[in-house]
Design an enzyme around this catalytic site. Structure first.
Site, PDB file in Angstrom:
ATOM      1  N   CYS A 571      11.140  33.248  -2.360  1.00  0.00           N
ATOM      2  CA  CYS A 571       9.854  33.592  -2.691  1.00  0.00           C
ATOM      3  C   CYS A 571       9.267  32.259  -3.586  1.00  0.00           C
ATOM      4  O   CYS A 571       8.405  32.291  -4.670  1.00  0.00           O
ATOM      5  CB  CYS A 571       9.926  34.874  -3.422  1.00  0.00           C
ATOM      6  SG  CYS A 571      10.086  36.339  -2.794  1.00  0.00           S
ATOM      7  N   HIS A 627      -2.148  25.169  -8.356  1.00  0.00           N
ATOM      8  CA  HIS A 627      -3.536  25.505  -8.637  1.00  0.00           C
ATOM      9  C   HIS A 627      -4.334  25.949  -7.428  1.00  0.00           C
ATOM     10  O   HIS A 627      -5.221  26.891  -8.362  1.00  0.00           O
ATOM     11  CB  HIS A 627      -4.012  24.406 -10.225  1.00  0.00           C
ATOM     12  CG  HIS A 627      -4.512  25.031 -11.228  1.00  0.00           C
ATOM     13  ND1 HIS A 627      -4.781  25.903 -11.257  1.00  0.00           N
ATOM     14  CD2 HIS A 627      -5.091  23.626 -12.057  1.00  0.00           C
ATOM     15  CE1 HIS A 627      -5.057  26.106 -12.250  1.00  0.00           C
ATOM     16  NE2 HIS A 627      -5.203  24.211 -12.683  1.00  0.00           N
ATOM     17  N   ASP A 631      -3.850  29.926 -11.796  1.00  0.00           N
ATOM     18  CA  ASP A 631      -4.386  29.729 -12.669  1.00  0.00           C
ATOM     19  C   ASP A 631      -3.742  29.471 -13.699  1.00  0.00           C
ATOM     20  O   ASP A 631      -2.376  29.770 -14.121  1.00  0.00           O
ATOM     21  CB  ASP A 631      -5.327  30.715 -13.284  1.00  0.00           C
ATOM     22  CG  ASP A 631      -6.627  30.664 -12.572  1.00  0.00           C
ATOM     23  OD1 ASP A 631      -6.228  30.233 -11.266  1.00  0.00           O
ATOM     24  OD2 ASP A 631      -7.717  32.218 -12.277  1.00  0.00           O
TER      25      ASP A 631
END
Ligand code: CAO
Length: 654
Positions: A571, A627, A631
Site C-alpha cells: 500500500c 499530488h 494535497d
C-alpha cells in the site's frame, strides 16, 4: 416566415462519394460556408459547405452512406429568407467543391501550353500560398500537388489538371491567390497549344453563379494510354536485386505508390509509380535483377476530359465554339481537424487519404519524414513509421521512450561514441534493472510528484532500541532491531490516521480505491538491483515479529529468492538509506501506490528547547506523494504524525 430549404450534394467530381463525417446535428445553427459533411472519393476527401445560414431541421444522410451530385443532404430552416418557393436543385446546392481550371485549348496535334488556375477553394477571399511544390522544368503528373494554400479553416493542395512539364510559375510562397488566379503554365503533350489554335480561346470555364446557372449536361471523354515504367537512376551501373514486388497486374496505383523494392549493397529502396493508373503488365519478379532503365511494368493511365457545365446564358451568348475544358481533379481539401500546420507549427504535406491513414494508426505526422516530392508524406512513409515504432525497443532503463501514455514525447538520446574519449566497457543491465527501469521511468513521468521533508527526534527511540538490542544480545538472540522497524510501525499508524495514503487511483482516474489493510513495501538494495518485498499487516504485528520478517525478506532479496507474491500487495513503500548516509532524497512513488517515505541517516543536532540547545538525534524524512491524490497539507500532516510517533513511541499503543 423562415422557409425550409434543401441542401443537395454539389458536383463532387465523381459518381459516388462516401460520407465519412457528418459535421452538423439537428437543431444546429449553421453559418454560410460551415462544413455540413465530409465526403471521400478514391482521390480525396472534401468538406461540403453550407450555401446559406440557417438551422438544421433534418439530416438525410449518415456516415458510411454513398452520395452523388443532387442527392439530398439536409433540410435547413433558412434564417431571414424570402418566402418559400420551389427551389430548383441548383438553387440550393452547396457551392461546387470542384471547379474548372482555366485550361482551355482547341484540339491540335502538337504540344500545348495551358494555364493552370486556382479552382473553387470554397471561399471568395484571397488565401495565402504556403508552399510551391514544383519548379520550372519539373515533369508533373495529373493530380500532383502544385501549390499549397492555407485558409483559416484548412490547408489544401492545388492539383495538376494533367500530366506535363512546368514552363513558368506565376506565384510565389507568401503570395495571395483566389479562385481563378493563374498558378503556372503547363506544357502538356496531348492537346493543342494556344498559339497553334486558329479558333479564339474558349472562355475560361467558370462555376456558374449558384442561383442562376443551369448546368449543361457534362459530356465526358476518356483517353487511355499504356506507358512503360522504368527503373530510375539507382546510383549504380550494375544490376540490383528485386526483393519485393509490391503490386499485381490489375492493381490501381497512385502516383508515388511503391511498385517494387530493390536492394543494393548499401540500401533498400522502393521504386514509386511515376503516375497513377492500372498495372497492365509486370516485367519483373521477386528475386529477379534490374538496372537503371529496366522496364518494371506497363501502366494504363486514363485521362478524362469533360465539357464544362457552362451557364446556359453564357453558352448561348458565346460567339466562338468553346473548346472542351478539362475538369480539374478535386481540390484535396483537408478537414480543419487535420490542418496542414501541426501544433508545433511544422507544415505537413500529405493528402487527405494519407492523413486519414495516419489518424487511424494514431500517427503524429510531424514525426514522419516524407519521401515524396518536396518531402510529401506518402502512405508508405506512414506504414514504415508504424513498423519502426512497433519494432523498436520499448521503454528500457536507458531508452528515450518516444511516446508514453498521454502522448508524452521526449527527445531521443544523443548518440555518443564514448570510446572516442577513452577506454570503455559495455556491461548489460541486470534482469532486475531491465524490469525496474521502465517502471521507475513510467512512475517518474506520469505521476506529479511532490516531496515533503521533515525530521523526527528519535533520541528516546534510539535509547530504547539500543536497550532492546542489548537484551536480545544477552539472550543470544539472532534478532537485531534497526530504526527501520519503528519507522514501519510509525508509518502504519500514519496510514491508518490518513487513509488517503493507503489508496490507489482507479485506472480511469475517476475514483480512489481505499485499502483496508496495511501492507508496506521495503526497498531492498541487492547486488542485482533494487527490489521491493512487502511486509503484510504491519499495523497488527509487533516490533520483534517485523524485525524477523525484515531480516528474512532482505536475505531472500539479496539471494535472489523473492517470489512475485512476496512483492505484491503493497500500500505504501519505505526506502531507507539511513544505514548508508545522506541528508535527504526524493524517492519515486511506486505506482499504483500514492506515497513513499525516504529515510536518511539520523544525526545529532542542537535543538532549542525554549531556553537551551539540547543535543537531539534527528531522523530525516522525505515523503514523496502523488499530488493527484494527496494535497500538500495532508502530506505535511502525515509527516508531522510520523515524527510525533517516532519521538514518542508510546503513541503507537494509543
Ligand atoms: N540512521 C542512522 N543509522 C541507521 C539508519 C538511520 N536512518 N537506518 C539504519 N541505520 C543503521 C542500522 O541501525 C544499522 O546499524 P548497526 O549495525 O550499528 O545497528 C546499519 O545502519 C545498517 O542497517 P541495515 O541497512 O542493515 O538495516 P535496515 O533495517 O536499516 O535496512 C534494508 C534494511 C534491507 C532496508 C537495507 O539494508 C537496504 O537495503 N537499504 C537500501 C534501500 C535502498 O536502496 N533504497 C533506495 C531506493 S531508491 O534507489
Amino acid at each position: 416566415m423562415a422557409e425550409l430549404k434543401d441542401i443537395l450534394v454539389p458536383d463532387v467530381g465523381g459518381d459516388e462519394v462516401e460520407v465519412i463525417e457528418v459535421c452538423v446535428a439537428v437543431g444546429d445553427t449553421i453559418a454560410e460556408e460551415d462544413s455540413i459533411i465530409t465526403v471521400e472519393s478514391d482521390k480525396a476527401s472534401m468538406d461540403i459547405p453550407a450555401p446559406f445560414s440557417g438551422v438544421v431541421k433534418e439530416i438525410s444522410i449518415s456516415v458510411g452512406d454513398k452520395v452523388s451530385e443532387g442527392g439530398l443532404l439536409i433540410k435547413v430552416e433558412a434564417v431571414g429568407s424570402a418566402p418559400a418557393e420551389t427551389a430548383a436543385p441548383q438553387e440550393t446546392q452547396a457551392a461546387p467543391v470542384v471547379a474548372e481550371p482555366a485550361s482551355s485549348a482547341a484540339p491540335a496535334a502538337s504540344k500545348a501550353v495551358i494555364e493552370v488556375t486556382v479552382p473553387d477553394i470554397g471561399t471568395d477571399d484571397q488565401v495565402e500560398i504556403i508552399d510551391v511544390l514544383v519548379a520550372v522544368g519539373d515533369s508533373v503528373s495529373k493530380e500532383d500537388g502544385l501549390i499549397t494554400l492555407e485558409t483559416d479553416k484548412a490547408t489544401m493542395d492545388v492539383p495538376c489538371p494533367e500530366d506535363g512539364v512546368v514552363k513558368e510559375i506565376k506565384v510565389a510562397v507568401g503570395g495571395q491567390v483566389g479562385q481563378g488566379s493563374l498558378v503556372l503554365l503547363l506544357e502538356t503533350g496531348a492537346s493543342a497549344s494556344v498559339e497553334a489554335s486558329s479558333v479564339a480561346p474558349a472562355p475560361i470555364a467558370e462555376t456558374a453563379p449558384v442561383a442562376a446557372a443551369t448546368p449543361a449536361p457534362v459530356a465526358a471523354t476518356s483517353v487511355s494510354e499504356v506507358k512503360d515504367v522504368e527503373v530510375p537512376d539507382i546510383g549504380t551501373d550494375g544490376e540490383v536485386d528485386v526483393i519485393d514486388v509490391l503490386v499485381a497486374v490489375g492493381d490501381t496505383v497512385e502516383a508515388e505508390q511503391g511498385l517494387i523494392t530493390l536492394e543494393t549493397d548499401k540500401a533498400t529502396m522502393d521504386v514509386p509509380a511515376p503516375f497513377a493508373g492500372v498495372i497492365k503488365e509486370l516485367k519483373v519478379v521477386n528475386g529477379g535483377k534490374v538496372a537503371t532503365g529496366s522496364i518494371i511494368a506497363t501502366i494504363e493511365t486514363v485521362t478524362t476530359t469533360a465539357a464544362s457545365p457552362a451557364p446556359v446564358a453564357a453558352a448561348t451568348s458565346a460567339p466562338a465554339p468553346a473548346a472542351p475544358a478539362k475538369k480539374a481533379p478535386p481540390v484535396q481539401q483537408v478537414h480543419p481537424s487535420q490542418s496542414g500546420a501541426s501544433a508545433s507549427g511544422k507544415l505537413i504535406h500529405a493528402t487527405p487519404s494519407v492523413r486519414r491513414l495516419a489518424s487511424e494508426f494514431g500517427v503524429d505526422l510531424t514525426k514522419v519524414t516524407g519521401s515524396g516530392r518536396k518531402a510529401r508524406i506518402l502512405a508508405d512513409d506512414v506504414k514504415s513509421f508504424v513498423k519502426y515504432e512497433l519494432s523498436r525497443p520499448k521503454a528500457t532503463a536507458n531508452s528515450s521512450v518516444a511516446a508514453g501514455e498521454g502522448g508524452l514525447q521526449v527527445l531521443a538520446q544523443p548518440k555518443v561514441d564514448f570510446s572516442k574519449f577513452g577506454e570503455i566497457e559495455e556491461v548489460p543491465l541486470t534482469r532486475i534493472q531491465k524490469i525496474s527501469g521502465p517502471n521507475l521511468h513510467r512512475n517518474w513521468v506520469t505521476i506529479p510528484h511532490v516531496t515533503q521533508f521533515d525530521e523526527a527526534d528519535i533520541t528516546s527511540l534510539e535509547a530504547f532500541r539500543k536497550e532492546q538490542n542489548a537484551m536480545l544480545a544477552k539472550q543470544k538472540s539472532d534478532l537485531k532491531i534497526t530504526p527501520l522497524v519503528f519507522i514501519m510501525k510509525a508509518a502504519a499508524s500514519a496510514l491508518l490516521a490518513y487513509p488517503q495514503f493507503c489508496s490507489s487511483l482507479s485506472l480511469d482516474g475517476e475514483s480512489l480505491i481505499k485499502k483496508k489493510y496495511v501492507h508496506i513495501g521495503i526497498a531492498v538494495d541487492t547486488p542485482n538491483g533494487l527490489v521491493v518485498p512487502v511486509v503484510r499487516d504491519v499495523d497488527k504485528k509487533g516490533v520483534n515479529e517485523i524485525s524477523r520478517e525484515l531480516m528474512e525478506i532482505s536475505t531472500k532479496a539479496r539471494d535472489g529468492k523473492l517470489t512475485a507474491k512476496d512483492m505484491q500487495g503493497g500500500c505504501f513503500t519505505i526506502s531507507s538509506l539511513g544505514g548508508i548516509g545522506g541528508t535527504a532524497f526524493t524517492p519515486i512513488v511506486n505506482a499504483p501506490e500514492v506515497g513513499i517515505l525516504g529515510v536518511s541517516k539520523s544525526e545529532m543536532k542542537p535543538k532549542w528547547n525554549g531556553s537551551d540547545f539540547e543535543p537531539k538525534l534527528m531522523l530525516p524524512l522525505s515523503l514523496s506523494y502523488d499530488h493527484r491524490v494527496i494535497d500538500g497539507a495532508l502530506a505535511a500532516r502525515f509527516t508531522v504524525h510520523l515524527a510525533s510517533v517516532l519521538s514518542d513511541i508510546r503513541k503507537l499503543v494509543l
